[in-house]
Design a protein around this motif. Structure first.
Motif, PDB file in Angstrom:
ATOM      1  N   ASP A  88     -12.278  13.867   7.528  1.00 52.40           N
ATOM      2  CA  ASP A  88     -11.034  13.043   6.822  1.00 52.40           C
ATOM      3  C   ASP A  88     -10.945  11.781   7.740  1.00 52.40           C
ATOM      4  O   ASP A  88     -10.616  11.599   8.962  1.00 52.40           O
ATOM      5  N   VAL A  89     -11.068  10.650   6.879  1.00 49.54           N
ATOM      6  CA  VAL A  89     -11.434   9.240   7.363  1.00 49.54           C
ATOM      7  C   VAL A  89      -9.963   8.822   8.164  1.00 49.54           C
ATOM      8  O   VAL A  89     -10.087   8.335   9.173  1.00 49.54           O
ATOM      9  N   VAL A  90      -8.601   8.927   7.310  1.00 47.14           N
ATOM     10  CA  VAL A  90      -7.492   8.765   7.926  1.00 47.14           C
ATOM     11  C   VAL A  90      -7.216   9.258   9.217  1.00 47.14           C
ATOM     12  O   VAL A  90      -6.751   8.703   9.984  1.00 47.14           O
ATOM     13  N   ALA A 104      -1.950  -1.020  17.141  1.00 47.06           N
ATOM     14  CA  ALA A 104      -1.753  -0.945  15.591  1.00 47.06           C
ATOM     15  C   ALA A 104      -3.022  -0.688  15.184  1.00 47.06           C
ATOM     16  O   ALA A 104      -4.147  -0.788  16.030  1.00 47.06           O
ATOM     17  N   VAL A 105      -3.075  -0.482  13.792  1.00 43.38           N
ATOM     18  CA  VAL A 105      -4.217  -0.396  12.919  1.00 43.38           C
ATOM     19  C   VAL A 105      -4.143  -1.591  12.153  1.00 43.38           C
ATOM     20  O   VAL A 105      -3.145  -1.713  11.407  1.00 43.38           O
ATOM     21  N   ALA A 106      -5.183  -2.472  11.805  1.00 39.20           N
ATOM     22  CA  ALA A 106      -5.303  -3.476  11.180  1.00 39.20           C
ATOM     23  C   ALA A 106      -6.333  -3.502  10.184  1.00 39.20           C
ATOM     24  O   ALA A 106      -7.425  -3.099  10.477  1.00 39.20           O
ATOM     25  N   PHE A 107      -5.948  -3.964   8.863  1.00 38.91           N
ATOM     26  CA  PHE A 107      -7.250  -3.680   7.606  1.00 38.91           C
ATOM     27  C   PHE A 107      -6.740  -4.545   6.567  1.00 38.91           C
ATOM     28  O   PHE A 107      -5.847  -5.095   6.417  1.00 38.91           O
ATOM     29  N   ILE A 108      -7.791  -4.977   5.880  1.00 41.76           N
ATOM     30  CA  ILE A 108      -7.583  -5.538   4.517  1.00 41.76           C
ATOM     31  C   ILE A 108      -7.757  -4.491   3.522  1.00 41.76           C
ATOM     32  O   ILE A 108      -8.789  -3.881   3.369  1.00 41.76           O
ATOM     33  N   GLY A 121      -9.505   8.908  -2.974  1.00 44.63           N
ATOM     34  CA  GLY A 121      -8.419   9.273  -2.016  1.00 44.63           C
ATOM     35  C   GLY A 121      -7.679   8.044  -1.796  1.00 44.63           C
ATOM     36  O   GLY A 121      -6.683   8.120  -0.866  1.00 44.63           O
ATOM     37  N   ASN A 122      -7.895   6.789  -2.023  1.00 48.44           N
ATOM     38  CA  ASN A 122      -6.961   5.675  -1.620  1.00 48.44           C
ATOM     39  C   ASN A 122      -6.792   5.582   0.002  1.00 48.44           C
ATOM     40  O   ASN A 122      -5.755   5.989   0.269  1.00 48.44           O
ATOM     41  N   VAL A 123      -7.608   5.390   0.660  1.00 55.04           N
ATOM     42  CA  VAL A 123      -7.601   5.497   2.226  1.00 55.04           C
ATOM     43  C   VAL A 123      -6.544   4.463   2.421  1.00 55.04           C
ATOM     44  O   VAL A 123      -5.703   4.448   3.277  1.00 55.04           O
ATOM     45  N   ALA A 124      -6.407   3.195   1.837  1.00 53.63           N
ATOM     46  CA  ALA A 124      -5.374   2.122   2.089  1.00 53.63           C
ATOM     47  C   ALA A 124      -3.966   2.746   2.068  1.00 53.63           C
ATOM     48  O   ALA A 124      -3.149   2.492   2.987  1.00 53.63           O
ATOM     49  N   GLN A 125      -3.646   3.324   0.948  1.00 60.35           N
ATOM     50  CA  GLN A 125      -2.479   4.104   0.812  1.00 60.35           C
ATOM     51  C   GLN A 125      -2.096   4.936   1.682  1.00 60.35           C
ATOM     52  O   GLN A 125      -0.958   5.179   2.547  1.00 60.35           O
ATOM     53  N   ARG A 126      -3.270   6.029   2.389  1.00 61.48           N
ATOM     54  CA  ARG A 126      -2.896   6.862   3.076  1.00 61.48           C
ATOM     55  C   ARG A 126      -2.751   6.285   4.559  1.00 61.48           C
ATOM     56  O   ARG A 126      -1.907   6.699   5.367  1.00 61.48           O
ATOM     57  N   LEU A 127      -3.410   5.030   4.991  1.00 57.55           N
ATOM     58  CA  LEU A 127      -3.274   4.571   6.200  1.00 57.55           C
ATOM     59  C   LEU A 127      -1.875   4.383   6.156  1.00 57.55           C
ATOM     60  O   LEU A 127      -1.320   4.343   7.411  1.00 57.55           O
ATOM     61  N   ILE A 128      -1.275   3.692   5.241  1.00 58.58           N
ATOM     62  CA  ILE A 128       0.322   3.192   5.478  1.00 58.58           C
ATOM     63  C   ILE A 128       1.120   4.541   5.223  1.00 58.58           C
ATOM     64  O   ILE A 128       2.132   4.394   6.109  1.00 58.58           O
ATOM     65  N   ALA A 131       0.766   6.733   8.610  1.00 61.09           N
ATOM     66  CA  ALA A 131       0.734   6.207  10.000  1.00 61.09           C
ATOM     67  C   ALA A 131       1.254   6.845  11.000  1.00 61.09           C
ATOM     68  O   ALA A 131       2.629   7.333  10.969  1.00 61.09           O
ATOM     69  N   SER A 132       0.712   6.812  12.256  1.00 63.74           N
ATOM     70  CA  SER A 132       1.247   7.493  13.415  1.00 63.74           C
ATOM     71  C   SER A 132       1.439   6.181  14.377  1.00 63.74           C
ATOM     72  O   SER A 132       2.026   6.377  15.564  1.00 63.74           O
TER      73      SER A 132
END
Length: 142
Positions: A88-90, A104-108, A121-128, A131-132
């Motif tokens: 699981d990438v996230v 922090a975790v930073a991404f575009i 699976g929309n990794v960006a949405q899951r990152l937000i 978030a831990s």
């Protein structure tokens, strides 16, 4: 308000362009005490064959790291890289953030149709949403 990072920032990168763009967007927000950890998560199949030979995927990660390093040249920032493995990438990104006591975790966020996001699976949405640690979505520099 100016955003700046003085601690450790995890930068997940999926491909060389992504790593370079994210590092370049992050660069103005870094100080001499910042540490940027560029990571590439190699998704393991969890009992099924891998999508590509492991050696090729690790070489691809090296390409990602080289481009990100070049984008961060001429900074006093400490730059580290790491290939991560997980099903699981996230979860793996946040596990690494916890292990490194990251600030922090930073991404575009990558562009894509809603269908592509649904299928991947929309990794960006899951990152937000999962978030831990604080997550910063950097703006595109178009």
């Amino acid at each position: 308000m100016t955003l700046s990072f003085d601690g450790t920032v995890i930068v997940p990168a999926a491909d060389p362009d992504d790593g370079e763009r994210t590092a370049a967007a992050l660069k103005p927000h870094l100080g001499p005490h910042s540490t940027v950890v560029v990571v590439n998560v190699i998704e393991k199949g969890g009992g099924v064959p891998d999508k590509a030979p492991m050696e090729r995927r690790e070489e691809y990660a090296d390409e990602i790291f080289d481009r990100a390093r070049r984008a961060l040249e001429s900074t006093e920032t400490t730059i580290e890289t790491d290939v991560l493995y997980g099903t699981d990438v996230v979860e793996r990104i946040f596990s690494e953030a916890a292990d490194r006591n990251a600030d922090a975790v930073a991404f575009i966020p990558r562009e894509g149709s809603q269908l592509v996001q649904l299928l991947t699976g929309n990794v960006a949405q899951r990152l937000i949403t999962e978030a831990s640690v604080p997550v910063v979505a950097l703006p595109h520099d178009d």
